[in-house]
Scaffold this motif. Sequence first.
Motif, PDB file in Angstrom:
ATOM      1  N   ASP A 187       0.828  -1.203   0.000  1.00  0.00           N
ATOM      2  CA  ASP A 187       0.000   0.000   0.000  1.00  0.00           C
ATOM      3  C   ASP A 187       0.867   1.259   0.000  1.00  0.00           C
ATOM      4  O   ASP A 187       0.626   2.199  -0.770  1.00  0.00           O
ATOM      5  CB  ASP A 187      -0.926  -0.020   1.213  1.00  0.00           C
ATOM      6  CG  ASP A 187      -2.014   1.031   1.124  1.00  0.00           C
ATOM      7  OD1 ASP A 187      -2.751   1.059   0.122  1.00  0.00           O
ATOM      8  OD2 ASP A 187      -2.126   1.846   2.068  1.00  0.00           O
ATOM      9  N   SER A 211      -1.050  -3.587 -10.678  1.00  0.00           N
ATOM     10  CA  SER A 211      -1.568  -2.594  -9.731  1.00  0.00           C
ATOM     11  C   SER A 211      -1.710  -1.204 -10.327  1.00  0.00           C
ATOM     12  O   SER A 211      -1.938  -0.245  -9.592  1.00  0.00           O
ATOM     13  CB  SER A 211      -0.655  -2.538  -8.501  1.00  0.00           C
ATOM     14  OG  SER A 211      -0.746  -3.730  -7.753  1.00  0.00           O
ATOM     15  N   ARG A 222      -4.902   0.566  -9.355  1.00  0.00           N
ATOM     16  CA  ARG A 222      -4.899   0.990  -7.951  1.00  0.00           C
ATOM     17  C   ARG A 222      -4.012   2.211  -7.759  1.00  0.00           C
ATOM     18  O   ARG A 222      -4.336   3.113  -6.976  1.00  0.00           O
ATOM     19  CB  ARG A 222      -4.441  -0.169  -7.066  1.00  0.00           C
ATOM     20  CG  ARG A 222      -5.514  -1.229  -6.834  1.00  0.00           C
ATOM     21  CD  ARG A 222      -5.028  -2.325  -5.902  1.00  0.00           C
ATOM     22  NE  ARG A 222      -4.174  -3.276  -6.593  1.00  0.00           N
ATOM     23  CZ  ARG A 222      -4.621  -4.360  -7.206  1.00  0.00           C
ATOM     24  NH1 ARG A 222      -5.919  -4.623  -7.223  1.00  0.00           N
ATOM     25  NH2 ARG A 222      -3.790  -5.189  -7.805  1.00  0.00           N
TER      26      ARG A 222
END
Length: 247
Positions: free
Chosen positions: A80, A116, A119
């Motif tokens: 993250d 990703s 994201r």
Amino acid sequence: MFDLTLIGIGTGNPDHLTFQGAQAIQDADLILIPRKGENKADLAGLREEIIAQVCDTPPQVAYFDIPKRRADDGYLRGVDEWHDAIALRWQEAISAYPNAERVALLIWGDPSLYDSSLRIASRLKPQPETRVIPGITALQALTAAHAIPINDLGAPYIVTTGRRIRDEGWPPNASKVAVMLDGECSFQSLDMAGYDIWWGAYVGMKEEILINGPLAQVAPQIVETRATARADHGWIMDIYLLKKRTT
């Protein structure tokens, strides 16, 4: 304000680019290209080659360095924070070209499968309108290279990671399992006598390496081949498909 297009470019073969992807490259005002260190410079070079092939007048190109991912505070939290850092690099690169209205990134494989980029794009401020151009996935390239179907008749398959194979073992109710993002040859954590494997590295590229057979027999060859190829090239992208043996 800019629009963002994520363009799937396949698994290393410039011929994997679709006509739609080529058009999106031609339409872009700015293309972002990641740099992952000197040993992986050919990944940036491949993107440059694709751009040159489809554009008479190439768009502007901005390079950004991929930050390192922390691994000392838990996997998910580390990923993250890493995505936050990459989004910041994108933002900084784009801000240097204030007149660029159509920004694109060339995404290895497909932006929607074990990638990703979407994201990361969601972290940009202000939030751009984002479009995805699909590409050939590593899984498609692997099964095509081995000339096998991904699924058995009427049976499910699962796409997972090496980390989950190591931590959780064989997924329940799966006939076949495709394993991505595995730098540890996690098939070694299974009872290898019970499986067949179809493995590939640099799938679709001229450096392509393919090995298949009973896992217990070919596992040492895969481990050795993978280590040698990574040392020779400075990087490796590989994927494999496992199937439970019935006899």
